[in-house]
Write an enzyme that holds these catalytic residues in place. Structure first.
Site, PDB file in Angstrom:
ATOM      1  CB  THR A 126      97.586  73.056 -42.072  1.00  0.00           C
ATOM      2  OG1 THR A 126      97.470  74.394 -42.542  1.00  0.00           O
ATOM      3  CG2 THR A 126      96.172  72.530 -41.860  1.00  0.00           C
ATOM      4  CG  ASP A 127      99.312  78.178 -41.071  1.00  0.00           C
ATOM      5  OD1 ASP A 127      98.712  77.542 -41.963  1.00  0.00           O
ATOM      6  OD2 ASP A 127     100.009  79.188 -41.328  1.00  0.00           O
ATOM      7  CD  GLU A 128      95.397  76.724 -45.158  1.00  0.00           C
ATOM      8  OE1 GLU A 128      94.220  76.631 -45.531  1.00  0.00           O
ATOM      9  OE2 GLU A 128      96.366  76.708 -45.941  1.00  0.00           O
TER      10      GLU A 128
ATOM     11  CB  ALA B  90      97.937  60.418 -46.736  1.00  0.00           C
TER      12      ALA B  90
ATOM     13  CB  ALA C 193      86.258  72.323 -41.603  1.00  0.00           C
TER      14      ALA C 193
ATOM     15  CE1 TYR D  46      94.254  70.682 -46.281  1.00  0.00           C
ATOM     16  CE2 TYR D  46      94.516  73.014 -45.728  1.00  0.00           C
ATOM     17  CZ  TYR D  46      95.028  71.723 -45.803  1.00  0.00           C
ATOM     18  OH  TYR D  46      96.333  71.480 -45.395  1.00  0.00           O
TER      19      TYR D  46
ATOM     20  CE  LYS E  29      95.839  68.471 -42.359  1.00  0.00           C
ATOM     21  NZ  LYS E  29      96.595  67.211 -42.644  1.00  0.00           N
TER      22      LYS E  29
HETATM   23  P1  NAD Z   1      99.916  66.826 -51.487  1.00  0.00           P
HETATM   24  O1  NAD Z   1      98.520  67.068 -51.956  1.00  0.00           O
HETATM   25  O2  NAD Z   1     101.057  67.275 -52.316  1.00  0.00           O
HETATM   26  O3  NAD Z   1     100.142  65.272 -51.231  1.00  0.00           O
HETATM   27  C1  NAD Z   1      99.188  64.456 -50.600  1.00  0.00           C
HETATM   28  C2  NAD Z   1      99.610  62.997 -50.786  1.00  0.00           C
HETATM   29  O4  NAD Z   1      98.665  62.172 -50.093  1.00  0.00           O
HETATM   30  C3  NAD Z   1      99.605  62.532 -52.252  1.00  0.00           C
HETATM   31  O5  NAD Z   1     100.786  61.795 -52.521  1.00  0.00           O
HETATM   32  C4  NAD Z   1      98.365  61.674 -52.347  1.00  0.00           C
HETATM   33  O6  NAD Z   1      98.475  60.649 -53.338  1.00  0.00           O
HETATM   34  C5  NAD Z   1      98.280  61.097 -50.945  1.00  0.00           C
HETATM   35  N1  NAD Z   1      96.923  60.688 -50.564  1.00  0.00           N
HETATM   36  C6  NAD Z   1      95.781  61.416 -50.681  1.00  0.00           C
HETATM   37  N2  NAD Z   1      94.736  60.694 -50.232  1.00  0.00           N
HETATM   38  C7  NAD Z   1      95.234  59.501 -49.787  1.00  0.00           C
HETATM   39  C8  NAD Z   1      94.650  58.350 -49.186  1.00  0.00           C
HETATM   40  N3  NAD Z   1      93.343  58.271 -48.946  1.00  0.00           N
HETATM   41  N4  NAD Z   1      95.459  57.321 -48.845  1.00  0.00           N
HETATM   42  C9  NAD Z   1      96.798  57.382 -49.082  1.00  0.00           C
HETATM   43  N5  NAD Z   1      97.392  58.449 -49.674  1.00  0.00           N
HETATM   44  C10 NAD Z   1      96.618  59.485 -50.011  1.00  0.00           C
HETATM   45  O7  NAD Z   1      99.979  67.461 -50.027  1.00  0.00           O
HETATM   46  P2  NAD Z   1     101.192  68.219 -49.304  1.00  0.00           P
HETATM   47  O8  NAD Z   1     101.181  69.638 -49.708  1.00  0.00           O
HETATM   48  O9  NAD Z   1     102.415  67.393 -49.455  1.00  0.00           O
HETATM   49  O10 NAD Z   1     100.681  68.163 -47.796  1.00  0.00           O
HETATM   50  C11 NAD Z   1     101.042  67.063 -46.947  1.00  0.00           C
HETATM   51  C12 NAD Z   1     100.428  67.285 -45.579  1.00  0.00           C
HETATM   52  O11 NAD Z   1     100.909  68.506 -45.027  1.00  0.00           O
HETATM   53  C13 NAD Z   1      98.906  67.412 -45.595  1.00  0.00           C
HETATM   54  O12 NAD Z   1      98.393  66.722 -44.480  1.00  0.00           O
HETATM   55  C14 NAD Z   1      98.656  68.914 -45.497  1.00  0.00           C
HETATM   56  O13 NAD Z   1      97.432  69.177 -44.854  1.00  0.00           O
HETATM   57  C15 NAD Z   1      99.834  69.338 -44.641  1.00  0.00           C
HETATM   58  N6  NAD Z   1     100.301  70.729 -44.830  1.00  0.00           N
HETATM   59  C16 NAD Z   1     100.573  71.214 -46.075  1.00  0.00           C
HETATM   60  C17 NAD Z   1     101.080  72.491 -46.223  1.00  0.00           C
HETATM   61  C18 NAD Z   1     101.441  73.041 -47.579  1.00  0.00           C
HETATM   62  O14 NAD Z   1     101.825  74.218 -47.674  1.00  0.00           O
HETATM   63  N7  NAD Z   1     101.385  72.267 -48.635  1.00  0.00           N
HETATM   64  C19 NAD Z   1     101.289  73.295 -45.096  1.00  0.00           C
HETATM   65  C20 NAD Z   1     100.999  72.770 -43.825  1.00  0.00           C
HETATM   66  C21 NAD Z   1     100.519  71.473 -43.711  1.00  0.00           C
HETATM   67  P1  TYD Z   2      97.442  78.316 -51.970  1.00  0.00           P
HETATM   68  O1  TYD Z   2      98.788  78.085 -52.569  1.00  0.00           O
HETATM   69  O2  TYD Z   2      96.253  77.660 -52.580  1.00  0.00           O
HETATM   70  O3  TYD Z   2      97.572  77.965 -50.412  1.00  0.00           O
HETATM   71  P2  TYD Z   2      96.522  78.237 -49.194  1.00  0.00           P
HETATM   72  O4  TYD Z   2      95.200  78.572 -49.757  1.00  0.00           O
HETATM   73  O5  TYD Z   2      96.513  76.907 -48.490  1.00  0.00           O
HETATM   74  O6  TYD Z   2      97.137  79.331 -48.388  1.00  0.00           O
HETATM   75  O7  TYD Z   2      97.182  79.900 -51.966  1.00  0.00           O
HETATM   76  C1  TYD Z   2      98.083  80.791 -51.349  1.00  0.00           C
HETATM   77  C2  TYD Z   2      97.468  82.173 -51.427  1.00  0.00           C
HETATM   78  O8  TYD Z   2      97.425  82.594 -52.797  1.00  0.00           O
HETATM   79  C3  TYD Z   2      96.029  82.236 -50.933  1.00  0.00           C
HETATM   80  O9  TYD Z   2      95.818  83.476 -50.282  1.00  0.00           O
HETATM   81  C4  TYD Z   2      95.202  82.184 -52.206  1.00  0.00           C
HETATM   82  C5  TYD Z   2      96.088  82.865 -53.233  1.00  0.00           C
HETATM   83  N1  TYD Z   2      95.988  82.378 -54.619  1.00  0.00           N
HETATM   84  C6  TYD Z   2      95.821  83.298 -55.660  1.00  0.00           C
HETATM   85  O10 TYD Z   2      95.704  84.526 -55.440  1.00  0.00           O
HETATM   86  N2  TYD Z   2      95.770  82.812 -56.933  1.00  0.00           N
HETATM   87  C7  TYD Z   2      95.867  81.468 -57.215  1.00  0.00           C
HETATM   88  O11 TYD Z   2      95.783  81.084 -58.408  1.00  0.00           O
HETATM   89  C8  TYD Z   2      96.046  80.555 -56.141  1.00  0.00           C
HETATM   90  C9  TYD Z   2      96.160  79.068 -56.398  1.00  0.00           C
HETATM   91  C10 TYD Z   2      96.115  81.055 -54.848  1.00  0.00           C
END
Ligand code: NAD
Ligand code: TYD
Length: 359
Positions: free
Chosen positions: A139-141, A90, A166, A164, A168
């Site tokens: 996350t790698d970020e 979450a 920061a 974001y 994480k």
């Molecule tokens: P997402 O935004 O799709 O889902 C987040 C979920 O958390 C949602 O279902 C939301 O309802 C729930 N949530 C938010 N606040 C909450 C709270 N206070 N209590 C309970 N539930 C809550 O996110 P995602 O892309 O599935 O990412 C999941 C995890 O993986 C995150 O921790 C993110 O930092 C990490 N992550 C994501 C990516 C990516 O590419 N999406 C990559 C690396 C790591």
């Molecule tokens: P995003 O999917 O938001 O992931 P993250 O910022 O966590 O890497 O963005 C992926 C890359 O795409 C990022 O370099 C920002 C860029 N981007 C665009 O150029 N246009 C867009 O509309 C969005 C959402 C992201």
């Protein structure tokens, strides 16, 4: 590092209605019939129970609508369900939203994590379960940005640039501190950008697909040459299971598939694949590309070195990018109702219909 052989019997998954959490649960439940899964999710704009229709009637699955910041709710679930592993997905997860409104990122990602850690510590120390893991999905970020060369390893210093990342990083440091201070058995994994089904269409790849279908402009930030390292969400879900069971307490693993792409190359690829699928002329969708003002503090390049995970826990991605992106585009074409629902917010009504409560 040596490995462990942990066999969880009751998982608490937080954020299981989001993109990665739902893909994890949908994969984990059928593969692990001896383990119960409780999904605690607040159902923010990013949480959608329709992602979980495949498991919602499975007796091993239970959904609880609630906030990770609600300490008594978290404590009750941990005790009632005899939870022996917490996997914490979450989060507020979108960088652009963290720039326009950072406060909720600190509240959810930092304070929320601390509350979950504290309740997990009390539960673990109460001795109600013989073995316990707290697993932080990071996350790698958190490592910041790379130049033209090099990779993030688990030893790369943490240097986040966006609110974001920061937030994480703050969470990762608290997890580290609970391991160092209390000896709590924690694990952290840091994954690169994911793509695949149920990805909310505010993120680059699903936004491109949804906008092409709707014939809307495709916004490319800055010069489009920022690099991201893409991994299929199902490969991430498989890596998480592998790490949960095999990682030693206190360890950190990077997850990635050596799949770096400049944003503009991804945009062109998605345009071209959709030209074919929508019966358009080659180049038609590229006409929608619109270069826009750059994201402030935009990290230039991410690239993950996942060799520790590959060597120690014998994980490797199953998807090639070619197959994964084609399958993802086909999934979005076949699930346009899902996209329409999440972009209109009408999916929030689903909770009321399914559970009779207020979303
Ligand atoms: P997402 O935004 O799709 O889902 C987040 C979920 O958390 C949602 O279902 C939301 O309802 C729930 N949530 C938010 N606040 C909450 C709270 N206070 N209590 C309970 N539930 C809550 O996110 P995602 O892309 O599935 O990412 C999941 C995890 O993986 C995150 O921790 C993110 O930092 C990490 N992550 C994501 C990516 C990516 O590419 N999406 C990559 C690396 C790591
Ligand atoms: P995003 O999917 O938001 O992931 P993250 O910022 O966590 O890497 O963005 C992926 C890359 O795409 C990022 O370099 C920002 C860029 N981007 C665009 O150029 N246009 C867009 O509309 C969005 C959402 C992201």
């Amino acid at each position: 590092m040596p490995v462990s052989s942990f066999a969880p019997t009751a998982l608490l998954v937080t954020g299981g209605a989001g993109f990665i959490g739902s893909n994890f649960i949908n994969r984990f439940i059928p593969l692990n019939p001896g383990c119960r899964v409780v999904n605690l999710d607040a159902l923010t704009y990013a949480g959608n129970l329709k992602n979980l229709t495949a498991v919602e009637k499975n007796p091993a699955y239970r959904f609880v609508k609630g906030n990770i910041g609600d300490s008594s709710l978290v404590a009750a679930i941990l005790a009632e369900e005899k939870i022996d592993a917490v996997i914490h997905f979450a989060a507020e997860s979108h960088v652009d939203r963290s720039i326009s409104g950072p406060e909720i990122f600190v509240r959810t990602n930092v304070l929320g994590t601390q509350i979950l850690l504290e309740e997990s510590r009390k539960h673990w120390q109460s001795g109600q379960v013989s073995e316990f893991r707290y697993y932080q999905i990071s996350t790698d970020e958190v490592y910041g940005s790379l130049g033209e060369t090099g990779y993030f390893t688990e030893e790369t210093p943490l240097a986040p640039n966006s609110p974001y990342s920061a937030s994480k990083t703050g969470a990762d440091l608290l997890v580290r501190a609970y391991n160092e201070t209390f000896g709590m058995p924690t694990i952290i994994s840091r994954c690169s950008n994911n793509y695949g089904p149920y990805h909310f269409p505010e993120k680059l790849i699903p936004l491109l697909i949804a906008n092409i279908i709707a014939k809307k402009p495709l916004p490319v930030y800055g010069d489009g040459k920022n690099v991201r390292d893409w991994l299929h969400v199902k490969d991430h879900a498989a890596a998480i299971e592998c790490i949960l069971k095999g990682a030693m307490p206190g360890s950190v693993y990077n997850i990635g598939g050596n799949n770096e792409w400049k944003n503009i190359d991804i945009v062109n690829l998605v345009c071209d694949l959709l030209d074919v699928r929508l019966g358009l002329k080659p180049g038609d969708n590229r006409k929608l590309i619109t270069f826009v003002k750059d994201r402030p503090g935009h990290d230039r390049r991410y690239a993950i070195d996942a060799s520790r995970l590959k060597a120690e826990l014998v994980w490797s991605p199953a998807y090639t990018f070619e197959t994964g992106i084609a399958e993802t585009i086909d999934w979005y074409l076949a699930n346009q109702e899902w996209v329409a629902d999440v972009t209109s917010g009408s999916y929030l009504d689903y909770y009321q219909k399914q559970y009779g409560g207020k979303a």
